[in-house]
Write a protein that holds these residues in place. Structure first.
Motif, PDB file in Angstrom:
ATOM      1  N   GLU A  51       0.852  -1.196   0.000  1.00 27.78           N
ATOM      2  CA  GLU A  51       0.000   0.000   0.000  1.00 27.78           C
ATOM      3  C   GLU A  51       0.885   1.243   0.000  1.00 27.78           C
ATOM      4  N   PHE A  52       0.836   1.963  -1.061  1.00 32.18           N
ATOM      5  CA  PHE A  52       1.607   3.199  -1.137  1.00 32.18           C
ATOM      6  C   PHE A  52       0.633   4.350  -1.234  1.00 32.18           C
ATOM      7  N   SER A  53       0.434   5.050  -0.131  1.00 34.46           N
ATOM      8  CA  SER A  53      -0.580   6.102  -0.086  1.00 34.46           C
ATOM      9  C   SER A  53      -0.027   7.495  -0.351  1.00 34.46           C
ATOM     10  N   SER A  54       1.279   7.669  -0.269  1.00 35.84           N
ATOM     11  CA  SER A  54       1.848   8.989  -0.497  1.00 35.84           C
ATOM     12  C   SER A  54       1.961   9.247  -1.998  1.00 35.84           C
ATOM     13  N   PRO A  55       1.473  10.399  -2.424  1.00 34.70           N
ATOM     14  CA  PRO A  55       1.609  10.707  -3.855  1.00 34.70           C
ATOM     15  C   PRO A  55       3.081  10.963  -4.214  1.00 34.70           C
ATOM     16  N   VAL A  56       3.478  10.443  -5.343  1.00 36.87           N
ATOM     17  CA  VAL A  56       4.849  10.612  -5.794  1.00 36.87           C
ATOM     18  C   VAL A  56       4.896  11.821  -6.724  1.00 36.87           C
ATOM     19  N   ASP A  57       5.848  12.689  -6.470  1.00 34.30           N
ATOM     20  CA  ASP A  57       6.041  13.868  -7.313  1.00 34.30           C
ATOM     21  C   ASP A  57       6.773  13.424  -8.573  1.00 34.30           C
ATOM     22  N   THR A  58       6.045  13.358  -9.660  1.00 34.84           N
ATOM     23  CA  THR A  58       6.629  12.862 -10.910  1.00 34.84           C
ATOM     24  C   THR A  58       7.615  13.851 -11.521  1.00 34.84           C
ATOM     25  N   THR A  59       7.595  15.088 -11.042  1.00 32.85           N
ATOM     26  CA  THR A  59       8.550  16.068 -11.569  1.00 32.85           C
ATOM     27  C   THR A  59       9.904  15.970 -10.860  1.00 32.85           C
ATOM     28  N   ALA A  60       9.929  15.254  -9.704  1.00 35.42           N
ATOM     29  CA  ALA A  60      11.184  15.117  -8.951  1.00 35.42           C
ATOM     30  C   ALA A  60      12.089  14.105  -9.646  1.00 35.42           C
ATOM     31  N   SER A  61      13.358  14.181  -9.312  1.00 36.05           N
ATOM     32  CA  SER A  61      14.307  13.245  -9.903  1.00 36.05           C
ATOM     33  C   SER A  61      14.053  11.834  -9.355  1.00 36.05           C
ATOM     34  N   THR A  62      14.567  10.857 -10.036  1.00 35.46           N
ATOM     35  CA  THR A  62      14.391   9.462  -9.613  1.00 35.46           C
ATOM     36  C   THR A  62      14.969   9.257  -8.218  1.00 35.46           C
ATOM     37  N   LYS A  63      16.104   9.872  -7.956  1.00 36.07           N
ATOM     38  CA  LYS A  63      16.750   9.751  -6.651  1.00 36.07           C
ATOM     39  C   LYS A  63      15.839  10.295  -5.548  1.00 36.07           C
ATOM     40  N   ASP A  64      15.209  11.438  -5.788  1.00 35.19           N
ATOM     41  CA  ASP A  64      14.311  12.030  -4.796  1.00 35.19           C
ATOM     42  C   ASP A  64      13.050  11.178  -4.607  1.00 35.19           C
ATOM     43  N   GLN A  65      12.550  10.614  -5.689  1.00 29.68           N
ATOM     44  CA  GLN A  65      11.379   9.739  -5.593  1.00 29.68           C
ATOM     45  C   GLN A  65      11.694   8.498  -4.763  1.00 29.68           C
ATOM     46  N   ILE A  66      12.865   7.914  -4.971  1.00 31.10           N
ATOM     47  CA  ILE A  66      13.279   6.730  -4.207  1.00 31.10           C
ATOM     48  C   ILE A  66      13.434   7.083  -2.732  1.00 31.10           C
ATOM     49  N   LYS A  67      14.021   8.251  -2.449  1.00 33.71           N
ATOM     50  CA  LYS A  67      14.154   8.693  -1.059  1.00 33.71           C
ATOM     51  C   LYS A  67      12.794   8.837  -0.399  1.00 33.71           C
ATOM     52  N   THR A  68      11.842   9.406  -1.128  1.00 35.44           N
ATOM     53  CA  THR A  68      10.497   9.599  -0.591  1.00 35.44           C
ATOM     54  C   THR A  68       9.830   8.258  -0.295  1.00 35.44           C
ATOM     55  N   VAL A  69       9.959   7.319  -1.213  1.00 37.58           N
ATOM     56  CA  VAL A  69       9.359   5.999  -1.029  1.00 37.58           C
ATOM     57  C   VAL A  69       9.986   5.294   0.169  1.00 37.58           C
ATOM     58  N   PHE A  70      11.315   5.302   0.277  1.00 33.18           N
ATOM     59  CA  PHE A  70      11.984   4.643   1.400  1.00 33.18           C
ATOM     60  C   PHE A  70      11.663   5.316   2.731  1.00 33.18           C
ATOM     61  N   ARG A  71      11.550   6.629   2.725  1.00 31.64           N
ATOM     62  CA  ARG A  71      11.194   7.349   3.952  1.00 31.64           C
ATOM     63  C   ARG A  71       9.794   6.937   4.401  1.00 31.64           C
ATOM     64  N   ASP A  72       8.876   6.858   3.444  1.00 33.84           N
ATOM     65  CA  ASP A  72       7.510   6.456   3.764  1.00 33.84           C
ATOM     66  C   ASP A  72       7.464   5.017   4.272  1.00 33.84           C
ATOM     67  N   MET A  73       8.229   4.138   3.649  1.00 36.52           N
ATOM     68  CA  MET A  73       8.283   2.746   4.098  1.00 36.52           C
ATOM     69  C   MET A  73       8.851   2.656   5.514  1.00 36.52           C
ATOM     70  N   GLY A  74       9.875   3.425   5.788  1.00 39.69           N
ATOM     71  CA  GLY A  74      10.476   3.425   7.120  1.00 39.69           C
ATOM     72  C   GLY A  74       9.513   3.928   8.178  1.00 39.69           C
ATOM     73  N   ASN A  75       8.793   5.003   7.869  1.00 35.77           N
ATOM     74  CA  ASN A  75       7.827   5.555   8.820  1.00 35.77           C
ATOM     75  C   ASN A  75       6.715   4.555   9.132  1.00 35.77           C
ATOM     76  N   LYS A  76       6.218   3.884   8.093  1.00 36.69           N
ATOM     77  CA  LYS A  76       5.154   2.899   8.315  1.00 36.69           C
ATOM     78  C   LYS A  76       5.667   1.702   9.091  1.00 36.69           C
ATOM     79  N   SER A  77       6.882   1.284   8.813  1.00 34.16           N
ATOM     80  CA  SER A  77       7.469   0.154   9.535  1.00 34.16           C
ATOM     81  C   SER A  77       7.641   0.487  11.017  1.00 34.16           C
ATOM     82  N   LEU A  78       8.156   1.665  11.313  1.00 31.24           N
ATOM     83  CA  LEU A  78       8.357   2.060  12.711  1.00 31.24           C
ATOM     84  C   LEU A  78       7.032   2.218  13.450  1.00 31.24           C
ATOM     85  N   SER A  79       6.034   2.753  12.767  1.00 30.83           N
ATOM     86  CA  SER A  79       4.720   2.897  13.384  1.00 30.83           C
ATOM     87  C   SER A  79       4.113   1.532  13.689  1.00 30.83           C
ATOM     88  N   SER A  80       4.207   0.621  12.747  1.00 34.45           N
ATOM     89  CA  SER A  80       3.698  -0.731  12.951  1.00 34.45           C
ATOM     90  C   SER A  80       4.468  -1.442  14.058  1.00 34.45           C
TER      91      SER A  80
END
Length: 152
Positions: A51-80
């Protein structure tokens, strides 16, 4: 010549001391909380990949998109992980205390621990929510305990 502490047989006094510690409700609750944290980390990581609920900024670079996805995954993992740790510690600790008080090992310990856990986790919702949490967790605990011990 010194003896290797990992190959020697512990004395009876050392065994009794270790059993006293590991049989305590504080140890069981704490250990369950740590184990729940680990399970919650893995569970949160798996679910965040589904489940990926955070919108991805398609104008951002691939590196920034990957950082955003990993940050979101980390936050959800820690919350769980935090939620699983709290739930496991409350349930295990309360079941141990109930079992110690009653001096019996039966389904009522699980039902009582489930009620305490559900009510405690729903404390911010008021009395109705706590009653519903108590009933839900107690029913779930009874079903799991019955299933685990139906052949006994």
């Amino acid at each position: 010549m010194s003896t290797n502490p990992f190959t020697r047989t512990p004395s009876q006094q050392e065994r009794e001391a270790a059993n006293k510690v590991t049989d305590s409700c504080a140890f069981k609750g704490g250990f369950s909380g740590v184990a729940g944290y680990g399970i919650g980390l893995v569970f949160g990581l798996v679910l965040s990949g589904i489940e990926f609920s955070s919108p991805v900024d398609t104008t951002a670079s691939t590196k920034d998109q990957i950082k955003t996805v990993f940050r979101d995954m980390g936050n959800k993992s820690l919350s769980s992980a935090k939620n699983f740790a709290i739930m496991a510690a409350i349930y295990s600790g309360s079941e141990c205390m109930i079992e110690s008080y009653r001096a019996k090992n039966d389904i009522y310990n699980s039902v009582g621990a489930g009620c305490i856990t559900g009510g405690t986790l729903a404390i911010k919702t008021g009395p109705r929510g706590m009653a519903a949490g108590c009933a839900g967790f107690a029913a779930f605990s009874a079903a799991i305990d019955w299933y685990m011990h139906k052949d006994d």
